[in-house]
Design an enzyme around this catalytic site. Structure first.
Site, PDB file in Angstrom:
ATOM      1  N   GLY A 239       0.800  -0.954   0.199  1.00  0.00           N
ATOM      2  CA  GLY A 239      -0.065  -0.099   0.230  1.00  0.00           C
ATOM      3  C   GLY A 239       0.948   1.100   0.023  1.00  0.00           C
ATOM      4  O   GLY A 239      -0.122   2.596  -0.614  1.00  0.00           O
ATOM      5  N   PRO A 276       3.937  -5.453  -0.216  1.00  0.00           N
ATOM      6  CA  PRO A 276       4.008  -3.874  -1.726  1.00  0.00           C
ATOM      7  C   PRO A 276       4.128  -4.379  -3.287  1.00  0.00           C
ATOM      8  O   PRO A 276       4.569  -5.403  -3.438  1.00  0.00           O
ATOM      9  CB  PRO A 276       5.265  -3.220  -1.446  1.00  0.00           C
ATOM     10  CG  PRO A 276       6.271  -4.295  -1.299  1.00  0.00           C
ATOM     11  CD  PRO A 276       5.595  -5.342  -0.646  1.00  0.00           C
ATOM     12  N   GLY A 277       3.377  -3.936  -4.245  1.00  0.00           N
ATOM     13  CA  GLY A 277       3.380  -4.021  -5.615  1.00  0.00           C
ATOM     14  C   GLY A 277       3.473  -2.830  -6.017  1.00  0.00           C
ATOM     15  O   GLY A 277       4.567  -2.553  -6.433  1.00  0.00           O
ATOM     16  N   ARG A 314      -6.318   3.439 -15.286  1.00  0.00           N
ATOM     17  CA  ARG A 314      -6.178   4.263 -13.994  1.00  0.00           C
ATOM     18  C   ARG A 314      -6.606   5.328 -14.218  1.00  0.00           C
ATOM     19  O   ARG A 314      -7.764   5.458 -13.858  1.00  0.00           O
ATOM     20  CB  ARG A 314      -4.908   3.854 -14.059  1.00  0.00           C
ATOM     21  CG  ARG A 314      -4.340   2.367 -13.162  1.00  0.00           C
ATOM     22  CD  ARG A 314      -3.295   2.207 -12.995  1.00  0.00           C
ATOM     23  NE  ARG A 314      -3.554   3.676 -11.201  1.00  0.00           N
ATOM     24  CZ  ARG A 314      -2.605   4.250 -11.149  1.00  0.00           C
ATOM     25  NH1 ARG A 314      -2.411   5.482 -12.216  1.00  0.00           N
ATOM     26  NH2 ARG A 314      -3.009   5.304  -9.419  1.00  0.00           N
ATOM     27  N   CYS A 346     -14.830   3.929 -28.511  1.00  0.00           N
ATOM     28  CA  CYS A 346     -15.678   4.752 -28.332  1.00  0.00           C
ATOM     29  C   CYS A 346     -16.843   4.610 -27.251  1.00  0.00           C
ATOM     30  O   CYS A 346     -17.238   4.661 -26.587  1.00  0.00           O
ATOM     31  CB  CYS A 346     -16.667   4.075 -30.158  1.00  0.00           C
ATOM     32  SG  CYS A 346     -15.953   3.856 -30.813  1.00  0.00           S
ATOM     33  N   GLU A 347     -15.567   5.819 -26.040  1.00  0.00           N
ATOM     34  CA  GLU A 347     -16.328   6.124 -25.047  1.00  0.00           C
ATOM     35  C   GLU A 347     -15.395   6.779 -24.680  1.00  0.00           C
ATOM     36  O   GLU A 347     -14.797   7.745 -24.939  1.00  0.00           O
ATOM     37  CB  GLU A 347     -15.530   5.559 -23.762  1.00  0.00           C
ATOM     38  CG  GLU A 347     -16.370   3.571 -24.536  1.00  0.00           C
ATOM     39  CD  GLU A 347     -17.187   3.074 -23.178  1.00  0.00           C
ATOM     40  OE1 GLU A 347     -17.040   3.371 -21.490  1.00  0.00           O
ATOM     41  OE2 GLU A 347     -17.028   1.838 -22.878  1.00  0.00           O
ATOM     42  N   TYR A 375      -0.583  -1.998 -12.747  1.00  0.00           N
ATOM     43  CA  TYR A 375      -2.031  -1.714 -12.541  1.00  0.00           C
ATOM     44  C   TYR A 375      -2.072  -0.501 -13.740  1.00  0.00           C
ATOM     45  O   TYR A 375      -3.471  -0.394 -13.902  1.00  0.00           O
ATOM     46  CB  TYR A 375      -2.117  -1.270 -11.532  1.00  0.00           C
ATOM     47  CG  TYR A 375      -2.444  -1.569  -9.638  1.00  0.00           C
ATOM     48  CD1 TYR A 375      -2.383  -3.220  -9.633  1.00  0.00           C
ATOM     49  CD2 TYR A 375      -1.420  -1.146  -9.167  1.00  0.00           C
ATOM     50  CE1 TYR A 375      -2.694  -3.167  -8.121  1.00  0.00           C
ATOM     51  CE2 TYR A 375      -1.588  -1.160  -7.932  1.00  0.00           C
ATOM     52  CZ  TYR A 375      -2.015  -2.523  -7.930  1.00  0.00           C
ATOM     53  OH  TYR A 375      -0.971  -3.149  -6.521  1.00  0.00           O
TER      54      TYR A 375
HETATM   55  C1  PLP Z   1      -3.178  -5.236  -3.719  1.00  0.00           C
HETATM   56  C2  PLP Z   1      -3.095  -5.597  -2.513  1.00  0.00           C
HETATM   57  C3  PLP Z   1      -1.698  -5.297  -1.540  1.00  0.00           C
HETATM   58  C4  PLP Z   1      -0.607  -4.507  -3.136  1.00  0.00           C
HETATM   59  O1  PLP Z   1      -0.985  -3.040  -2.903  1.00  0.00           O
HETATM   60  P1  PLP Z   1      -0.398  -1.694  -3.583  1.00  0.00           P
HETATM   61  O2  PLP Z   1      -0.661  -0.556  -3.043  1.00  0.00           O
HETATM   62  O3  PLP Z   1       0.376  -2.490  -4.801  1.00  0.00           O
HETATM   63  O4  PLP Z   1       1.878  -1.541  -2.758  1.00  0.00           O
HETATM   64  C5  PLP Z   1      -1.759  -5.892  -1.076  1.00  0.00           C
HETATM   65  N1  PLP Z   1      -1.937  -6.459  -0.405  1.00  0.00           N
HETATM   66  C6  PLP Z   1      -3.104  -6.999  -0.127  1.00  0.00           C
HETATM   67  C7  PLP Z   1      -3.734  -8.123  -0.119  1.00  0.00           C
HETATM   68  C8  PLP Z   1      -3.322  -6.437  -1.805  1.00  0.00           C
HETATM   69  O5  PLP Z   1      -4.566  -7.094  -2.028  1.00  0.00           O
END
Ligand code: PLP
Length: 421
Positions: A239, A276-277, A314, A346-347, A375
Site C-alpha cells: 500500500g 508491496p506492489g 487507471r 468509443c467511450e 495496475y
Molecule cells: C493490492 C494488494 C497489495 C498491494 O498493494 P500496493 O498498493 O500495490 O502496494 C498487497 N496486499 C494485498 C492483500 C492486496 O490486495
C-alpha cells in the site's frame, strides 16, 4: 527515482532508445526497467534489514512472469490473489514457501492447487473460508499454514476504490472478533496458525494510517499469545504510495516506513512480511504510444493517441493522473499547448488527461505515460477488439518482448460459432 531519462534529446529506458523499441514492436507497448524494479525491491529489503523479514511482491500490480523471475531471483516472495497468479509465481521459479495467498474469495480448487504445490501461508479472510480450507487440507492429509486478515477499521486516506481497511469494506474480519475467529481456527483440523495479516489499502501517502493499524496488530499479537496462539509472523500488507507527478507529491519513503515498523512492532520478536506492489512496479514502467491525429475541437485541442483505456484504465477508472512526456526531448522553454489526450475507444471515458500542457506534438510522434508499471498492463483488455498491449523488459542495453501482441488471427480464433447456429 527511475531509469527513464532523456539522453541526447531522446527518452531512454536504461540504455535503450524508446524509439528503437517502438520501431521493433509497434505502439502502444509497456516497457519495464529491470534496474528500477531491482532498486525499488531493495529499498524494502534494506528498510526491513534490522528485522527478520520477507518482502512478498504483490503480483496483481504487474504479473508478467519475466518480471516475477527477476524479483524472485533477488529473493522476493510473492503475494498472490488467485491460483492464476500462484501459477505465474511458480512458473517464474519462486518456491512455494515464499508464496502468500491473499484474497476474499478463494475457491476450494484454488486452495488445493496451492496446498499441493507448496505455500508459505493462506491469509484467510472469513470464517466460511476457514472451514473450507480446513476441509481441503484434511482431505489432502496436509496442514495449511494460515494467518487471519484483520480489518482494523482505519481510514487509509486514499481513493475510496482502493481503501480496504474500513469496517464497510469487504476485506478481513473485524479486529474485535479476532479472538473468537482464532479460537475457531485452532479447533479446526488441518490448519496451523502462524501469524496475523492486515492490509489497509493502496496508494497511501501518509504513514499515520499504517501506524494506527500496526499498533492495533501489536496489541492483538499480545492478546492472541495470551490465549495460547502461536503468532510468529506479521503480514503487514502493501500500500505504500508513489509520486505520480514529479512536482509536489512526496509519499513516505520505504526507509521511514521500515523505521516505523521497527518502532511499533520490533519488540514482538516476529518475522515481518510486507506485500508491496505499486512501489516496486509503478515507476518501473512506462506506456509508449504514438500520436494518431491532432483534432481541433470547438473549444479545445484533442490529441488522439494509439493507446486507450483498454491499455491503461487507471485514468478512466480512478481519475488517476499519469505524467505524459514526449519521447523527443522538448526544448527548454519551448512552446507548449493544452491538449485533451484521448484514445480511439468509443467511450468519452477514454480520456487520459484534460487540458494538459505538453510540448507540441503531431502524427507519428511518440509519447510516454509515466508511472504506468503498476495496475497498467495487468488491467488491460481487448475492448473494441484492440489486441492486448505487449510488454517489453529492458536491462542495460538489452531489451526483449516479454508478452507479444496477439495477431488478429489469434484473437478471432478464440471465439467459436456453435454448429447449431
Ligand atoms: C493490492 C494488494 C497489495 C498491494 O498493494 P500496493 O498498493 O500495490 O502496494 C498487497 N496486499 C494485498 C492483500 C492486496 O490486495
Amino acid at each position: 527515482m527511475d531509469h527513464f531519462l532523456y539522453k541526447n534529446g531522446t527518452l531512454m529506458a536504461e540504455d535503450v532508445l524508446l524509439s528503437e523499441i517502438a520501431a521493433a514492436v509497434g505502439t502502444p507497448f509497456y516497457v519495464y526497467s529491470a534496474a528500477t524494479l531491482t532498486r525499488h525491491y531493495k529499498l524494502f529489503t534494506e528498510a526491513l534489514a534490522p528485522l527478520p523479514h520477507q518482502v512478498c511482491f504483490a503480483i496483481k500490480s504487474l504479473s508478467n512472469v519475466a518480471v516475477l523471475k527477476l524479483l524472485g531471483d533477488l529473493g522476493a516472495g510473492m503475494d498472490v490473489v488467485s491460483v492464476g497468479e500462484y501459477l505465474r509465481a511458480k512458473a517464474a521459479g519462486v518456491p512455494g514457501d515464499r508464496i502468500v495467498f491473499s484474497g476474499v474469495g478463494k475457491k476450494a480448487d484454488e486452495m488445493r492447487i496451492a496446498l499441493q504445490g507448496g505455500i508459505r501461508q493462506f491469509n484467510v479472510e472469513s470464517e466460511p473460508e476457514l472451514a473450507v480450507l480446513s476441509g481441503v487440507a484434511t482431505s489432502l492429509g496436509l496442514i495449511a499454514p494460515i494467518t487471519i486478515r484483520v480489518n482494523p477499521d482505519v481510514d487509509a486516506k486514499t481513493h475510496e476504490k482502493i481503501a480496504t481497511g474500513k469496517k464497510e469494506n469487504k476485506f478481513g474480519i473485524p479486529i474485535s472478533r479476532a479472538p473468537e475467529v482464532y479460537a475457531l481456527a485452532a479447533r479446526l483440523p488441518g490448519l496451523k496458525v502462524v501469524g496475523i495479516d492486515v492490509h489497509i489499502g493502496s496508494q497511501l501517502t501518509e504513514l499515520a494510517p499504517f501506524e494506527e493499524a500496526y499498533a492495533k496488530v501489536a496489541a492483538l499479537t499480545q492478546t492472541l499469545r495470551a490465549a495460547g496462539h502461536q503468532i510468529d509472523r506479521l503480514d503487514l500488507g502493501g500500500g505504500l504510495g508513489i509520486p505520480y507527478t514529479r512536482s509536489n507529491e512526496a509519499p513516505p519513503l520505504p526507509m521511514d516506513y521500515g523505521a516505523m515498523i521497527k518502532r511499533v512492532l520490533g519488540h514482538l520478536d516476529c518475522e515481518i512480511e510486507i506485500e508491496p506492489g505499486r512501489l516496486i512496479s509503478g515507476n518501473s514502467g512506462v506506456l509508449v504510444s504514438s500520436v494518431i491525429y491532432n483534432k481541433a475541437g470547438e473549444d479545445r485541442d484533442f490529441l488522439i493517441v494509439d493507446a486507450a483505456m483498454n491499455d491503461l484504465v487507471r485514468p478512466s477508472m480512478y481519475g488517476a493522473h499519469h505524467d505524459i512526456v514526449p519521447v523527443t526531448e522538448p526544448a527548454t522553454g519551448g512552446a507548449t499547448q493544452a491538449y485533451d489526450v484521448v484514445g480511439p475507444v468509443c467511450e468519452t471515458g477514454d480520456t487520459f488527461a484534460k487540458g494538459r500542457a505538453l510540448a507540441k506534438v503531431g502524427p507519428g510522434d511518440l509519447i510516454a505515460f509515466r508511472s504506468a508499471g503498476a495496475y497498467g498492463a495487468v488491467m488491460a483488455s481487448e475492448y473494441n477488439t484492440r489486441p492486448l498491449v505487449p510488454e517489453v523488459l529492458v536491462k542495460g542495453d538489452q531489451f526483449a518482448v516479454i508478452r507479444a501482441r496477439p495477431t488478429y488471427d489469434e484473437i478471432l480464433k478464440r471465439d467459436s460459432i456453435p454448429e447449431w447456429l
